[in-house]
Enzyme design. Structure first.
Site, PDB file in Angstrom:
ATOM      1  N   SER A   9       9.369   8.491  -2.967  1.00  0.00           N
ATOM      2  CA  SER A   9       9.889   8.829  -4.296  1.00  0.00           C
ATOM      3  C   SER A   9      11.061   9.771  -4.133  1.00  0.00           C
ATOM      4  CB  SER A   9       8.807   9.503  -5.132  1.00  0.00           C
ATOM      5  OG  SER A   9       9.426  10.162  -6.230  1.00  0.00           O
ATOM      6  N   HIS A  34      11.111   4.296  -4.418  1.00  0.00           N
ATOM      7  CA  HIS A  34      10.509   4.586  -5.724  1.00  0.00           C
ATOM      8  C   HIS A  34      11.435   5.521  -6.498  1.00  0.00           C
ATOM      9  CE1 HIS A  34       7.014   4.942  -8.445  1.00  0.00           C
ATOM     10  NE2 HIS A  34       7.370   6.210  -8.582  1.00  0.00           N
ATOM     11  N   ASP A  36      11.998   7.523 -10.008  1.00  0.00           N
ATOM     12  CA  ASP A  36      11.330   8.055 -11.194  1.00  0.00           C
ATOM     13  C   ASP A  36      12.351   8.367 -12.271  1.00  0.00           C
ATOM     14  OD1 ASP A  36       8.497   8.238 -10.389  1.00  0.00           O
ATOM     15  OD2 ASP A  36       9.282   9.548  -8.826  1.00  0.00           O
ATOM     16  N   MET A  38      12.825   9.834 -15.991  1.00  0.00           N
ATOM     17  CA  MET A  38      12.119  10.689 -16.964  1.00  0.00           C
ATOM     18  C   MET A  38      13.067  11.105 -18.079  1.00  0.00           C
ATOM     19  SD  MET A  38      10.247  13.180 -14.249  1.00  0.00           S
ATOM     20  CE  MET A  38       9.155  12.539 -12.978  1.00  0.00           C
ATOM     21  N   HIS A  67      10.183   3.375 -11.800  1.00  0.00           N
ATOM     22  CA  HIS A  67       9.057   3.867 -12.605  1.00  0.00           C
ATOM     23  C   HIS A  67       9.624   4.537 -13.851  1.00  0.00           C
ATOM     24  CE1 HIS A  67       5.435   6.904 -12.728  1.00  0.00           C
ATOM     25  NE2 HIS A  67       5.471   6.110 -13.781  1.00  0.00           N
ATOM     26  N   MET A  69       9.404   6.483 -17.078  1.00  0.00           N
ATOM     27  CA  MET A  69       8.587   7.409 -17.874  1.00  0.00           C
ATOM     28  C   MET A  69       9.431   7.784 -19.079  1.00  0.00           C
ATOM     29  SD  MET A  69       7.094   9.530 -14.643  1.00  0.00           S
ATOM     30  CE  MET A  69       8.365   8.887 -13.559  1.00  0.00           C
ATOM     31  N   MET A 138      -1.487   6.391 -11.640  1.00  0.00           N
ATOM     32  CA  MET A 138      -0.951   7.750 -11.567  1.00  0.00           C
ATOM     33  C   MET A 138      -2.086   8.696 -11.180  1.00  0.00           C
ATOM     34  SD  MET A 138       2.258   7.636 -12.196  1.00  0.00           S
ATOM     35  CE  MET A 138       2.414   9.414 -12.024  1.00  0.00           C
ATOM     36  N   GLY A 143       5.550  13.414 -14.517  1.00  0.00           N
ATOM     37  CA  GLY A 143       6.555  14.394 -14.938  1.00  0.00           C
ATOM     38  C   GLY A 143       7.100  15.231 -13.796  1.00  0.00           C
ATOM     39  N   PHE A 144       6.270  15.469 -12.811  1.00  0.00           N
ATOM     40  CA  PHE A 144       6.702  16.362 -11.735  1.00  0.00           C
ATOM     41  C   PHE A 144       6.174  15.898 -10.378  1.00  0.00           C
ATOM     42  CE2 PHE A 144       6.393  18.743 -15.657  1.00  0.00           C
ATOM     43  CZ  PHE A 144       7.653  19.328 -15.727  1.00  0.00           C
ATOM     44  N   GLY A 145       6.952  16.169  -9.345  1.00  0.00           N
ATOM     45  CA  GLY A 145       6.470  15.960  -7.993  1.00  0.00           C
ATOM     46  C   GLY A 145       5.696  17.186  -7.538  1.00  0.00           C
ATOM     47  N   GLY A 146       5.056  17.063  -6.397  1.00  0.00           N
ATOM     48  CA  GLY A 146       4.415  18.222  -5.783  1.00  0.00           C
ATOM     49  C   GLY A 146       3.103  18.671  -6.397  1.00  0.00           C
ATOM     50  N   ASP A 176       0.393   6.809  -7.099  1.00  0.00           N
ATOM     51  CA  ASP A 176       1.550   7.690  -7.236  1.00  0.00           C
ATOM     52  C   ASP A 176       1.119   9.087  -7.657  1.00  0.00           C
ATOM     53  OD1 ASP A 176       4.059   8.759  -7.687  1.00  0.00           O
ATOM     54  OD2 ASP A 176       4.516   7.510  -9.427  1.00  0.00           O
ATOM     55  N   GLY A 177       1.375  10.057  -6.792  1.00  0.00           N
ATOM     56  CA  GLY A 177       1.140  11.454  -7.141  1.00  0.00           C
ATOM     57  C   GLY A 177       0.191  12.149  -6.194  1.00  0.00           C
ATOM     58  N   GLY A 178       0.697  13.139  -5.496  1.00  0.00           N
ATOM     59  CA  GLY A 178      -0.154  13.925  -4.609  1.00  0.00           C
ATOM     60  C   GLY A 178      -0.645  13.176  -3.382  1.00  0.00           C
ATOM     61  N   GLY A 198       6.444  11.478  -2.485  1.00  0.00           N
ATOM     62  CA  GLY A 198       7.672  12.243  -2.674  1.00  0.00           C
ATOM     63  C   GLY A 198       7.716  13.411  -1.728  1.00  0.00           C
ATOM     64  N   SER A 199       7.037  14.491  -2.118  1.00  0.00           N
ATOM     65  CA  SER A 199       7.110  15.708  -1.299  1.00  0.00           C
ATOM     66  C   SER A 199       6.542  15.513   0.101  1.00  0.00           C
ATOM     67  CB  SER A 199       6.436  16.882  -2.018  1.00  0.00           C
ATOM     68  OG  SER A 199       5.366  16.454  -2.787  1.00  0.00           O
TER      69      SER A 199
HETATM   70  C1  DX5 Z   1       5.511  11.894 -10.981  1.00  0.00           C
HETATM   71  C2  DX5 Z   1       6.217  10.777 -10.292  1.00  0.00           C
HETATM   72  C3  DX5 Z   1       5.948  10.652  -8.851  1.00  0.00           C
HETATM   73  C4  DX5 Z   1       6.329  11.859  -8.034  1.00  0.00           C
HETATM   74  C5  DX5 Z   1       5.398  11.926  -6.856  1.00  0.00           C
HETATM   75  O1  DX5 Z   1       5.716  11.763 -12.341  1.00  0.00           O
HETATM   76  O2  DX5 Z   1       5.857   9.539 -10.879  1.00  0.00           O
HETATM   77  O3  DX5 Z   1       6.544   9.476  -8.318  1.00  0.00           O
HETATM   78  O4  DX5 Z   1       7.654  11.830  -7.587  1.00  0.00           O
HETATM   79  O5  DX5 Z   1       5.649  13.088  -6.176  1.00  0.00           O
HETATM   80  P1  DX5 Z   1       4.638  13.658  -5.079  1.00  0.00           P
HETATM   81  O6  DX5 Z   1       4.469  12.606  -4.052  1.00  0.00           O
HETATM   82  O7  DX5 Z   1       5.344  14.878  -4.584  1.00  0.00           O
HETATM   83  O8  DX5 Z   1       3.357  13.966  -5.813  1.00  0.00           O
HETATM   84 ZN    ZN Z   2       6.594   7.679  -9.912  1.00  0.00          ZN
END
Ligand code: DX5
Ligand code: ZN
Length: 221
Positions: A9, A34, A36, A38, A67, A69, A138, A143-146, A176-178, A198-199
């Protein structure tokens, strides 16, 4: 089982050099990119739009896993398709007629995905599952990474795995996420076939993108 797909991501990439980041994860073995999108309305954050996707498109041959959002989503599908999206994933909550959204994506010649928020039951896509190329679970609130992986989503992944297999579909089941090296094998064991990260990838620095992608896939590093 076919090879696990890894989709970095770019939300966690260095936005000042997105082109370099994309070519780096491409070279490191990413299967898809990927992206994102938003809008600060459907989710409490603003990221990038079709103009950026269009500029990035020539710099990799890997599919763009977009993706969305954003709400409403329908008025923007054509623009994202034209910008170079290969898979267009929307949330059922992002419009009143999700079946129509999926049909619109397919009519544009793109693969269609459904993203399920942590609180959304898998039954939300019961009647459209056969029309989907991808289901995105999800495992954080969008909304946010990390953020940290929400464990209850493992049951949803298992339920979707059963539904997809029962119908004999080849739908990509993406999470997707964490997602990180510590939980990837559990998520894959629950039935996922694609992981967004992502992170976990971008915080490592370019020299380690390839080993992280291999580790997420469960390959020995
Ligand atoms: C969150 C995004 C994810 C995000 C994942 O809304 O849809 O794609 O970038 O980030 P990580 O892998 O850091 O949780
Ligand atoms: Zn995503």
């Amino acid at each position: 089982m076919s090879r696990v797909l890894i989709a970095p991501s770019i939300l966690a990439a260095d936005f000042s050099c997105l082109r370099d980041e994309i070519t780096a994860v491409d070279a490191a073995g990413a299967d898809m990119i990927h992206i994102d999108v938003m809008d600060g309305h459907f989710v409490p954050n603003i990221s990038i739009g079709p103009a950026v996707i269009q500029k990035l498109r020539p710099h990799t041959g890997k599919p763009f896993d977009v993706h969305l959002m954003i709400a409403p989503v329908d008025p923007y599908l054509e623009e994202f398709a034209a910008a170079g999206a290969d898979i267009i994933t929307a949330h059922p909550e992002a419009g009143p007629h999700f079946h129509r959204t999926i049909q619109a994506v397919r009519k544009l010649g793109k693969r269609a995905g459904a993203a399920l928020n942590p609180s959304t039951h898998e039954s939300a896509i019961e009647y459209v599952l056969d029309d989907l190329d991808l289901v995105l679970v999800m495992s954080v609130n969008p909304g946010f990474g990390g953020q940290g992986f929400i464990d209850s989503q493992l049951r949803k992944i298992e339920a979707l795995r059963r539904a997809i297999d029962r119908r004999g579909l080849s739908t990509i089941l993406e999470v997707d996420g964490g997602v990180n090296e510590g939980n990837a094998s559990t998520i894959l064991a629950a039935g996922a076939t694609a992981l967004v990260a992502g992170s976990a990838i971008f915080s490592r620095g370019e020299a380690r993108y390839a080993e992280t992608i291999r580790a997420l896939r469960g390959e020995t590093v």
